[in-house]
Every structure is written in C-alpha cells, then in structure tokens.
Design an enzyme around this catalytic site. Structure first.
Site, PDB file in Angstrom:
ATOM      1  CG  ASN A   1      77.720  57.482  30.649  1.00  0.00           C
ATOM      2  OD1 ASN A   1      78.727  57.473  29.637  1.00  0.00           O
ATOM      3  ND2 ASN A   1      76.656  57.239  30.660  1.00  0.00           N
ATOM      4  CG  ASP A   2      84.922  57.877  29.483  1.00  0.00           C
ATOM      5  OD1 ASP A   2      85.127  59.132  30.155  1.00  0.00           O
ATOM      6  OD2 ASP A   2      85.391  56.669  29.733  1.00  0.00           O
ATOM      7  CB  CYS A   3      79.293  57.393  26.079  1.00  0.00           C
ATOM      8  SG  CYS A   3      80.720  56.186  25.586  1.00  0.00           S
TER       9      CYS A   3
END
Lengths: 811, 811
Positions: free
Chosen positions: B482-484
């Site tokens: 989850n890059d965020c």
C-alpha cells in the site's frame, strides 16, 4: 496586416479582430496573484509560482490553440455566444479587446445585447476581479441566461497533467450562496483554497466538469449551456469546475453589472476550519465584500490606473515619432515590469512549470525596471544574491515560492556572477542607496555564512578571475549567456538536457569571449564602485585584472575582422573565419565593442562593420553566420536547431541591443537607430500576419535570414529583450543615464533628428530635458543648460526636489 | 445500461454506441511498438517507452475528453464525417467498434458510404497498420475526398508539453511520394524517425498543424477538410503533423482498400543519412512494402489471430457460465498480457510519463502471464532482479528503455524484495526451467557484482529478516504494497510526494503485518524451493525465520477479531479496534489468511468473518473501515483521499483476490465466488453507465461504500488486479495449480456448481480436466482419474507430450 491599433491616450492596444495570428495576451497582477489573459479570455491564474500554485487549469499547445480560460456564456433565446468570441465562436455583431496596463476589457455584441467584461487584479489583492456589464440595446425586454465558467487546477501544474490515477479521485468543493470554493487537498497538507463568487443571488451552479460540459462536448458548447439549465452538481473527484447560473432580465436600454471574484486564500493551521470539513471562509468573504459593487470595482481600477500613471511618469519622451513614444512611454516599460515579475516562468510560450527565476535573467530584467520601483529591485537583488555560493558561483535558477536555488538545474554558468554587479550598480545609480552594500546576505540561503552584499560583488568578480583558461580568457563552464553553446557537454543522448547534463570540466580549454567582454564592462563598473566607496586598493587590484583581460582579448580574441566567440574544449577557435559554419557570432561583438576593446586601433569599428555585413538582415541581427547545418557535438544545443531559428542564426532579440550600444560607442547614431527600429514591435504592427506575436511587446526570437519564414517571431513577453531595449533606447540612444552623482546626458541619434524632450524623475527631482540638434550630428553634447545656467561637461548634478529645466544642444 | 456486447466467438467486445461513459480503449502491439486506441480512434503510439519515445501526441484530461488520435476525415459533397464518429461527431447512419486481441476495427456508415478501418500492430513490426475500406452502397458513383491525420509528438512526452520555447522551433519533416517522415532532432542526437504512409498515390498532403487545422478550429473541423483542398505544407517548427489527401471514386457497390502505415525506424549512426540532410529511408520502405496490399495486411492479421489462438489455448474453461468463460478464456488473460507489457506506464489514466516498470508490480503481473510466454517472463525476471541492491533492497521502478533503476523514485519499499520470490517460483513451476536460478544477475545493473539469481532470492528473503522491528515484525520502510500508507513520512508540504520524500527512518517502530503475511507465504515458497534444490540446510535456516514470523504475528499481530495492519512510527497500533478510524484493513487479512496464520485456532475464519462484516459492500471489499475523515500525518497519503476513494476505503480491486484465496484456504467456495463475481467486469456490463470503465477489463479501483458514487470505477487496464484475479480464478477457485512436479488439482467452488472442464497445456502436454461435483461440496478432491487410471492425492504428475484425459470428482 493589422488586427487592431494602439490607443496611446488610454495606454491600450485595441484588438478588433479576435482571430489574431497567435493569442495576443496580457498580464493581470504584478505582486502575488497573477493572471494571463488572451484577447479571447483564454489563460489562467496562479499565486506567486506558476508551477506550485496554479489556480486554474490551462492546456498549452492545444487544438484549438488557447482553449480554456475564464469564459462567460450568454444564452439569448437559442443563441449562445461569448463576449470574447471564443469559446463559442458564434459570429458577433461587434468585438473589441483592450489590453491595458494590468487590465483587459473584452466586449462583444450580439442581437442587440452587449456584454463588456473588465478583468483585473486590484492592487494588493489575491484575486482576479471580473466585472460583466450586460446592456440591452433593443427596444424590448431581453431575458438572458448568463453562465460563468472556470476550471480548477489541482494546484501543482506539473502533476496536474500527469498523475490522473490520483487526481481523478481527489477533487473537492464547497458551495455556499453565490460562492463556489475549491478545496482539493485542503483537508490534508494545503493551507490554501480558491473561490469564485458573484455579487448577486444565483439561480443555479455546476462544479463537475463532465456534468457541465459533457464528455463529448467542447468549451464551445457545454451541454448545460445548450440545455439552458444548470445541473446543480457537487464535484467529487474527476475535474472540479465553477459555473454560476444567473437569469437576467434587461428592460429596453437597461444595463446591469455583475462582479465576479476569482480569489485565493491562505489560512494558518489553527484557522483552517469553520467546523469539521467545512473550510474557514472569513478571508474570502472579506475580499468579496471589498468588490461587491460596480462602484467599488471602478474605484479599484482607478487606483490601478493611478499606480501606472505614477510608474510611467518616471521616464517619458516626446520625440515626434509616435511609435517610439508609445514604446518608450508605455509598452516597453510595461513589459519590463512583466519580465521583472515573471522572469521566464509563465507566458503562452513558457508553460510555467519549467523555469523559475534566473540569476542571470533577473539581474538583467532589473535594468529596465529599477527606475520604476527601486524598493522591489532592492529586495530582488538580495533574493538573487542569497542563492550564490561562497566562491562566487551560483544556482542558475531559483523557485519564487521558496526562493531557494533549483538543484535540478544547478550552477556552473560562468557568466552568472558578473550580472550581479550590473544589477547592484544599476540599483545604486538609480536610488543612491549605498546601504544595500552593507546588507548581510547568505550564501546558498544559509545565514550562518552570510557576508555583505559588497563582498558578494567581490566574489562575483573573483569568480571570473579564478576561472581563467589557457589564453587568460574566462572559462565558459556549462555555458555563458548563450545557454545553447555547450562546449563541455558532448551529449549524444537525446533524453539529456544540454544544460543540466554532467559536463566534462577536467582539462577543458573552453573559453568565452562573451564573458571576457562582460567582465571588462562590469569589472570597470566594479572598479568605479570601489573608487566611489574609497576602496582604492581594491579598485587598483580589480583594474589590473580588467586590464589583463583587455590585453588577453586583443591578443587571443581577435580574428582579424571581428572578435572570436570562444575556444572549445580542445582549444579550437569558434566564431572564426577558419570555421566552415558559425564564422561570426553576435555576442562577443556586442560585449567587446561595449567594452571598447581595441577601439583605439579600429577593432570596434571593424567588428561592427562585420556585424553589418554578415549578421544583419531585414528583420534584425542574427546570432551567428553561417548557420549550422549539422550537429556539432562539441558545440551542443546551438547546432541542434534548424538554421535561422533560436540560437542557430535566429534573430535572438536580447543581444541586438548589445550591438546597438556598441554602435553608440563609436557614435554611429543612424546604425544604432536602424537596428533598434528593426526589432521594435510597434514598427512591426503592419506585418502582424507575418510577425505573428503581439505588436506591443518584444519577442525572444524572430526567424533569421536562413529560416523558412524570416520575420516570424516566437516567445513573446518573457525575454531579456525588454529590459535591454529599454536600457538602450533610454540610456544610450536618447542618452539619459543615471550615475552615482547625477544624470549623464549622452545621446546618440540619427543626425537627421531635430531633437526630443525627456522627462525624468531622479532621486526625488523632476528633470525636463530638451535635447536639440541644430547641427545635425549624431553624438556629442555641445552645451548643457541647467535651469538656464550653463554647466560644464555632460552630467546634470543631483538637484533638489522639484522641477528642473534642462536644455541640451548637440554639436 | 449497456453500450455494446461481447462477441465471444471472435474474442471481441463490440461497441455500438460511440458515446461510452468514458473512452473504452484497446492496446495494439505487445512487444516493442505500442498503440492505445479508444472506441472513437483516439489515442497514441510509442516505441517501448511511453515517456521517452512517444511517436504521436495525445492530450490527457482534455475538453472534450479523448480528443486527438489517428483520424480519418471523409468529405462526401458537403458532408464531413469520420468512421469513429469522433472527431467530426457528424451523426452516422451506423457505427460499430470491435476491440479484439491486439486489433480494433471501427466502421461508420453515412449517406450510402461505409468506411471500415482495421487498426493493428503486426507481429514483430515497429508500425501500426491501418486498413481503410471504403464501400459505396448506393446505386450511383460516389466521389469522395479522404484525409488522414496524425499529430507527431516531439519524442519526449514530458518535455513535449512543457518546453515550447524550444519545441516550437525544432519540428522537421520530409515528404517523399506518399510517405510523410517526421525527423525532428534526427539531425542531432536522435537515431530514429517516424513515418506515415499510404499505399496509393496521393493528390496532396499537409504537415503543418496550424495550416491543416487552423488556429481556431478543432479536430472536428480542420480548415483544410472544410475547404476540401490540401495546402501542401512543409512543417518548419511549431507542430508537425501528417495528413494525406486522396481523391476516391467508387462505382455503385464498389469497395476500395487503402493501407496506411504509421512506423518507427532506428538507424545506426553511420547509416543515418542518404545524402546531406536527407534521411536514410531504407528500413521504412521495407516495412511499407510488407504491407502494401490489403491481401498482405489480411495475412498479417490472420497471423496475429493465430498467435492469440495459441496463447489462449494454454488455459481455458467451459463452465456453463458464459461470463466466467469469457473472462477466463479471453479478457482476463488478454489484460494480463497488457499489464505484463505496460506495467503501470500508459493507459487512459496513466499518462505514460510518470511511472516505468515496477519491481513489485512486474513480479505480480508475471503470475497471470507466465503460462502464456514463459520465455518473456524469464527475461523480465532477470531485468527486474538486475535493479536489486546487494542487501536485497531494490529500486522501486525502472525505465523500460534503459532498464535501469529510477533514481527519482528510489527504493526502500520493504515488501518489494519478496515479490521476486513469487515471480521466480511462478516461472519455474510453470516452465520447469531451474536453469534460471544459475543465471548471473548484476546488482544495480553492475555486472562486476553479479551473483546467481538464486542468491538474489536469498538476499530478498534476508532483506526482511534483516529489517525487523521491535515486535519481530517486518519494518515497513517507505511503504509496503500500500504505497499510500506512509508511516515514516510525516509530510506537511503539499509539493512533496508522499512516496519519494525523505523518511524518518531512525528510531522508527513502524512494522507491517502485510509484509509479515507476505513473508510467511513466499518464505515457505523459498523453503520449498531450497528443498527441491537439495539445499536442506538453507531450507531449515529459512524455515526457522518463517516460524518465528508466524509466532510474531500471533503474538503481536492479532487484534482479537482480525489481524492488525501495522504499527506506526511510534509503535501505536494501526487497524485495531482501538483506533477511531481505519479499525480494520484488507491487506493484512488477505496475507495472514493466505499464510493460514492461526488457522488452527480459528484466527483465519475470524479474520475473514470480520472482512465480510466490516469491509464487504455491494460492489466489492473496501480497503479499510471506517474511512479516514481527516488527515493523519503519521499515516500519510492514505488519509489524503476523500472517503471511499482509492486507498481510503475504496474497493482497491488488486487486494480483493487475496481475501478470496484466504476464503479458499478454509473452503468457503460460495464466499470466494461471491467476492470474485462482484468486481469481475463481465458481470458489471449491465451497469456500465455507473461503472463507467470498460466492461471487459478490470479497473484498479471501484468507489466504496463511503464514496459519493459507490460502484463507479477508475483506472482501468493497468492494475495488478488482472493477474491476481486470473491467478485466483484459475489456480484457487477452478483450482488448477502448477507445481514443480505436476499440476495440483484443488478447486474451491460454490457447492451448487455441478462441475466444469479446464483444458490446460503444461510442460508440453495437454490436460483435459473434467471436474465433477456430484456431492455438492465446495472443496476436496475425492477421486482423480488420469487417462482412466486412479491417482492418489490431488496432483497430476508430469505426463508426456500429447492429450491426457483427467477426471476429478469432488466430495
């Protein structure tokens, strides 16, 4: 062919045909909030930084060109039209656009209704105000539907056009009364939002672009306007816009005004919210209240006009040549303000995301602006100097929002430091404010290593002294003023930028005659400043280096008929008769003749004659000749352009004034004037269809004699051409030149001129200077009367506050 | 509402209404030369790298949306129309677009004339071929004017939309016969040009956009087309385009074909020129000759179809559910090829300039593609592993043209290394090719520090082992999958990218349960591989670390009803019932249940029940719940999105299959199937007006239950959703799973299903697998008949080349 006319009494250019050969634009705002506006209302707004705080969205190089802007749609029965013709392109009964000093009006008439829109950014205001005046010219009642339209940019103009997988999910708005708020990312790290208001109750709105325009419609026919019914949409992601819907009834002959405000607000962290997820609107409402009637708007416009009256009263000429007068008194000075504000960041050719403020650029922009508002020039000089390194080198550019050097571009442009001397001495000569030299100015924005501004000038000077090549000439570094002459780059990868690619600096023999001339000119300025300050030892030290440079140029920089341009990495000559292409370049002729190097033995005259013979053409002086017909890896970007364009033998207008000043050094007033007139836009108005760009401002480049279409201009507005030409016409042709102790009077004009009058405000006094030329000479002050009393020499000393009558006789 | 229908026998989606709710696109080409094409012929072409070798220009997020592409204009008397409706938007008598496997046909009919255009990139060809068939359906003669149109991009798609002060001066073309060559910058550093040809003499051409379209016209009405007369322009700067003009006479009932070729050529330095400034056209002419008749084009299309026949014959199902069959047999596999080719670089949501190939992304894309062309997967694995660092960390992305790590993005995404184990073991299980493990693979592209690929897997495994946090759980680094979720970022500057901003890594306690589960799953894969290779000592060492991780998750990763998501920088829980928002996240439930952690004491079932209760909704499983309603600086980008979108409680389809596989682990076939169907595009065709994106491919995200418009999808095509769903349906629901020594048969289906047949090619043999479910169970192989003979267990051993009949009975 013309597309309008100059209205000098109003200081406006009036466009009467909306289909100009290129969008002809204007700039609104000159401090924090800025807008670009074309003659059909295209363009966009931003706060301080066109990259990081883009308020409205704009698409460059679109089809049609210049599509998107602040648009008004008028639906009158089944006819939909716009006051600026675009975007609807419904044929109008009449159209007129007036670009004035930081304001624009656009008026259209159709079927008995006129719509006139005034656009401006009031002084000290973070908003664009738009006053729409609708008038019913018929005998009956008119019922009209008015739709406004703005498209929000998601703040960062670069990622706004790249990162859709994020952007299409982030858009957020609020609607309260007649105000539409754009608050994308305000929830997280942003402390700012934008708004678009109107001073009347509205009958509807839209904030979702797809709902308003439709996926398959263009700006010319939004589906909501075609249907005549707003959809009352609240944008969630995709593309938020702002459109008001107003039903207007106009009796016969009646006029109604509507004031729209497009504004920007910043809130402190603790003041961001009114309640959970509801933004604090206090500041926005305060601005809206300041412009909630047409009367208030008119008053703000009057203030803006008074402001410009004042600015333009500092220097004005009456010459009998209306084209010259309008350039000197209005448009050239106006363009200098614009280049001072924007450097090379945002125009219709500069996308606003590529370049910040330039070290070299901004120092030069100063010289055409410093007389208008010296205080802002002072601040700018400190900003620029703060990005310098301790060794005198500097960042080539910095971002206006952060004022920090741009690491992506870096430094190593070896002419950069010298321009700081020009900027600083120009400021002191104008203002008399020597205190700036004692300001403590950081290196690389680090106050812990601050030194005085004077010390910055010393390291600037020494940066050249400490970076000399095998001939005693300045090493060129990445590039000198000509960014495209990349002598240490050797790039064969098309994805590399010529300017930022790692250079081969070890063992380089690449030297620049342009920097040599520049060093002599501003080295002497530095020497003069030292003497004025009583620093005679430093003056003597510096003078020696200047003298050495003069000798080095004479010995190693002269090609027989003109000055060489450079030595390349290997020590080979560039700009020599020995070369097959690029035998002669303009920059070294300009700077070495300005420096009067070898004037005593005819070098200056010979060099200028060679310019005339080899570089001059119908539309101006080209940069080099012959043009490069192939790529020279050892020369870099200059040889990447097609012949006749840009740095490859284009008329790169910025450097033409250097030659003009060179001509004035040897008193050739006719030649100086001819060169000046060739690239001066007001003189090109009749060939607007060829010239293409605005006839009221300079362009960076006009296609040269080797080009496919000589005379076609590109890159209007943001160019050092503006300041250099104002500097040249005002100080070297008309010849009124500030110095530390007074105004130098030193005209160089065509001998046929009878004379002219200049009004000059200087250090609080106003000088009314009448120059007479009864003996039909080009140069030389014979007599000088100051308030009726003869004065020796050609310097008007500093005089007390008040009006002073000066009469100058040439001869 | 539907806008077309599936034509499964032709493997096409047929669009019958051009006004789809968003451009519905297709991809042409699958090796070097690529084109994106919408259902109205919008889009663009590029060679290998959508950023650095953009061949034609395209404007994202334009108004109208999807404006610009390969356009044909037909002028029939005073009517001008286009076969794809756009850009002219002249109402057509009929319209049909067929998107097939790497080809698209678009046909329009107007006033008795039909125009059918076939678009495709032939195999092993650097060109898009366009066959235009004009047919006169009337009884009389038709005289038609046909104009083609392409707009050239100036190669670098990023600078193409930024640097106009340069770009407007560089454009160059050549015209020879019926071929228009685009050669901007070929004179200097480029070794490539593009061309656009037609296989018939032309009656005219244009290459200057402004001359062809006009400054004030749009694509819908170029002035040349309106006037019906080409201007024969040769572009010099500004915007070069390519337009052929052909006069066509058609007798009653007559058809004529025209073959256009849009191609790209690279020449060696010494072969660049034919003569001074005249480009060497040899290679272009060779390609043009290969497609100079309709017959040759048809043969090339037949080859392409045969190629796809072959690819799609590796895995196919007959289930009795036509939607399932078309997804498994056609579209999901097709999308897997596309994601394999493009990673996340170029779609109608990905602008092609922001992202290259992803370390994490491409490894995952492999698992849906490796059965189609294992050789290409092999090459990709080596490319990816070559960007790894010696400590097992890696560049997060690399550029496909250079295959070098992207410094701008950097590394530090701590899940990245583990995916290399998934990619590699998937490849070996499919191909049986253990030799890949002995390949010498560099670190950071430096062959001097190369080690075997097996060693790369070891350092990947150890990168997690060496980066554990205070609870013995993996440190998250910049972010995991989850890059965020940016737990070490703490950004308050909106101009910072959450992903690339410098992280606070010292003293961080931020750990990821997602990486923990991932490590257990692929750590066991690594152990298995070691055992298969006879490296029992290494297997034992690794097993210990896996066991430790399982324990750490049980002790510190369980929240009572579900798995925690992470610990933040300070060591506080994320994804816990203790939190006010974001109490539960999907990723750790997916990975820890796939890893079967705590399955023995009911953790897996409990966690999945919690997913059902808290994350499931009508359109799929959302990422987290409750959605974040404000910004949490310690969480990062995830809390920057409006609730219900993207990583903030959107249905992020990529992770739904993880839960589905988790469900299959405990045998809940109904639930697995329900989740699968919810996000599977073919099942969403009827709600295309809400769903918005293509009904034949997965989208990255569907708005979740907290969103303004739940069910609206975004970011179609380039998403790991494609490979994960194919992996899940083929290997875990239909349950045919390759292993080192054979095919595992392990279905998990709704108990109501009666059975299905899968045909699977594997290691040279073809398996016809009939799965029967007479006892109405969800899981469990009761009997397995291989060519009529009973086989113990549920693995089909490797069998010789040829056809094999397999009968599986569940029960």
């Amino acid at each position: 062919m013309k597309f309008g006319y100059f209205d000098d009494s109003n200081r406006e250019y009036v466009i009467t045909n909306p289909q100009t050969p290129w969008p002809w634009i204007n700039y609104l705002g000159n401090e924090d909030f800025f807008s670009l506006i074309s003659n059909t209302a295209g363009g966009y707004s931003f706060y301080k930084d066109a990259k990081f705080r883009r308020i409205t969205r704009y698409r460059y190089n679109n089809v049609p060109m210049d599509n998107g802007g602040r648009y008004f749609y008028i639906k009158d029965e089944d006819t939909v039209w716009s006051p600026g013709w675009k975007p609807c392109k419904t044929p109008l009964d009449s159209y007129e656009c007036r670009h004035g000093m930081n304001y624009t009006t656009i008026e259209g008439k159709k079927n008995g209704v006129s719509a006139k829109v005034l656009f401006f950014v009031p002084l000290k205001t973070w908003a664009e105000v738009q006053k729409v005046t609708l008038t019913n010219h018929t005998d009956g009642v008119k019922k009209i539907k008015l739709f406004s339209f703005q498209e929000w940019c998601l703040w960062n103009a670069a990622t706004d056009m790249e990162n859709f997988q994020r952007n299409f999910s982030t858009g957020e708005v609020e609607i309260e009364g007649s105000v539409i708020y754009h608050k994308t990312e305000y929830k997280e790290r942003r402390d700012h939002y934008a708004y678009y208001s109107v001073n009347t109750p509205i009958q509807g709105y839209d904030t979702d672009r797809e709902s308003f325009i439709g996926l398959y419609n263009g700006f010319e026919a939004p589906q909501v306007v075609v249907e005549g019914k707003p959809r009352m949409t609240e944008a969630h992601g995709w593309s938020p816009v702002a459109s008001h819907y107003i039903e207007v009834e106009l009796k016969a002959g009646e006029s109604k005004d509507f004031v729209f405000v497009l504004g920007y607000v910043e809130n402190k962290e603790e003041e961001k919210w009114e309640s959970k997820n509801i933004i604090n609107k206090t500041k926005a409402k305060a601005v809206i209240a300041r412009f909630d009637t047409a009367t208030k708007v008119d008053a703000a416009l009057a203030e803006l006009k008074a402001y410009w009256n004042n600015l333009l009263s500092v220097y004005s000429v009456t010459s009998g040549d209306e084209k010259l007068d309008r350039m000197v008194n209005i448009w050239n000075q106006y363009q200098c303000m614009i280049t001072f504000c924007f450097s090379r960041s945002a125009s219709f050719f500069e996308s606003g995301i590529g370049r910040g403020m330039g070290f070299r650029d901004s120092n030069q922009d100063l010289i055409g602006f410093v007389h208008q508002i010296p205080e802002r020039a002072r601040e700018r000089i400190i900003d620029i100097a703060s990005t310098q390194f301790p060794d005198g080198g500097c960042y080539h550019q910095y971002q206006p929002l952060t004022k920090r050097g741009n690491n992506d571009i870096g430094g190593g442009f070896n002419d950069d430091p010298m321009w700081l001397i020009l900027g600083t001495t120009s400021y002191i000569k104008e203002s008399g404010d020597f205190s700036i030299l004692n300001e403590m100015v950081p290196f690389d924005n680090d106050m812990s290593v601050a030194r005085t501004l004077f010390d910055h000038l010393t390291v600037s000077f020494d940066h050249v002294v400490n970076n000399l090549g095998p001939h005693g000439l300045p090493l060129i570094g990445r590039a000198d003023w000509n960014d495209c002459l990349n002598l240490n780059c050797f790039s064969n990868d098309p994805n590399e930028s010529f300017q930022t690619t790692e250079n081969k600096t070890e063992g380089t023999k690449a030297e620049s005659l342009m920097i040599a001339g520049l060093f002599v000119v501003y080295g002497r300025d530095y020497v003069q400043l030292c003497n004025v300050l009583g620093k005679t030892e430093e003056a003597a030290r510096a003078q020696k280096h200047v003298d050495n440079m003069v000798e080095a140029v004479k010995q190693h920089g002269w090609d027989g008929e003109w000055f060489l341009r450079a030595y390349d990495y290997y020590g080979h000559k560039i700009g020599s008769n020995e070369n097959e292409e690029g035998k002669i370049f303009i920059e070294s002729q300009g700077w070495c003749t300005m420096a009067e190097i070898g004037i005593e033995n005819g070098m200056v005259k010979k060099a200028l004659d060679s310019v005339k013979e080899r570089l001059d053409c119908e539309y101006g002086i080209v940069l080099n000749n012959p043009a490069f017909s192939k790529y020279y890896i050892e020369y870099g970007e200059i040889s990447s352009y097609p012949p006749g364009y840009k740095e490859n033998a284009g008329i790169f207008c910025h450097n033409n004034p250097w030659v003009i000043i060179g001509e004035t050094k040897i008193g050739r007033g006719e030649q100086a004037w001819e060169y000046f007139r060739k690239i001066c836009p007001a003189y090109l108005e009749e060939i607007s269809d060829l010239h293409k760009t605005e006839p009221y401002v300079y362009s960076q480049m006009i296609a040269g004699k080797d080009a496919f279409k000589p005379g076609e201009a590109k890159n209007s507005w943001l160019t050092g051409t503006a300041s250099w030409n104002f500097y040249t016409i005002s100080q070297y042709i008309l010849g009124i030149r500030p110095d530390y102790n007074g105004l130098i009077i030193d005209p160089c004009i065509p001998s046929s001129w009878e004379g002219y009058t200049v009004t000059r405000q200087f250090r609080g006094a106003t000088y009314h200077i009448r120059v007479e030329n009864p003996n039909k000479v080009s140069k030389g002050v014979k007599t000088l009367l100051v308030n009726g009393k003869p004065q020796d020499g050609n310097i008007i000393p500093l005089l007390p506050v008040g009006n002073h009558q000066i009469v100058v006789q040439l001869g």
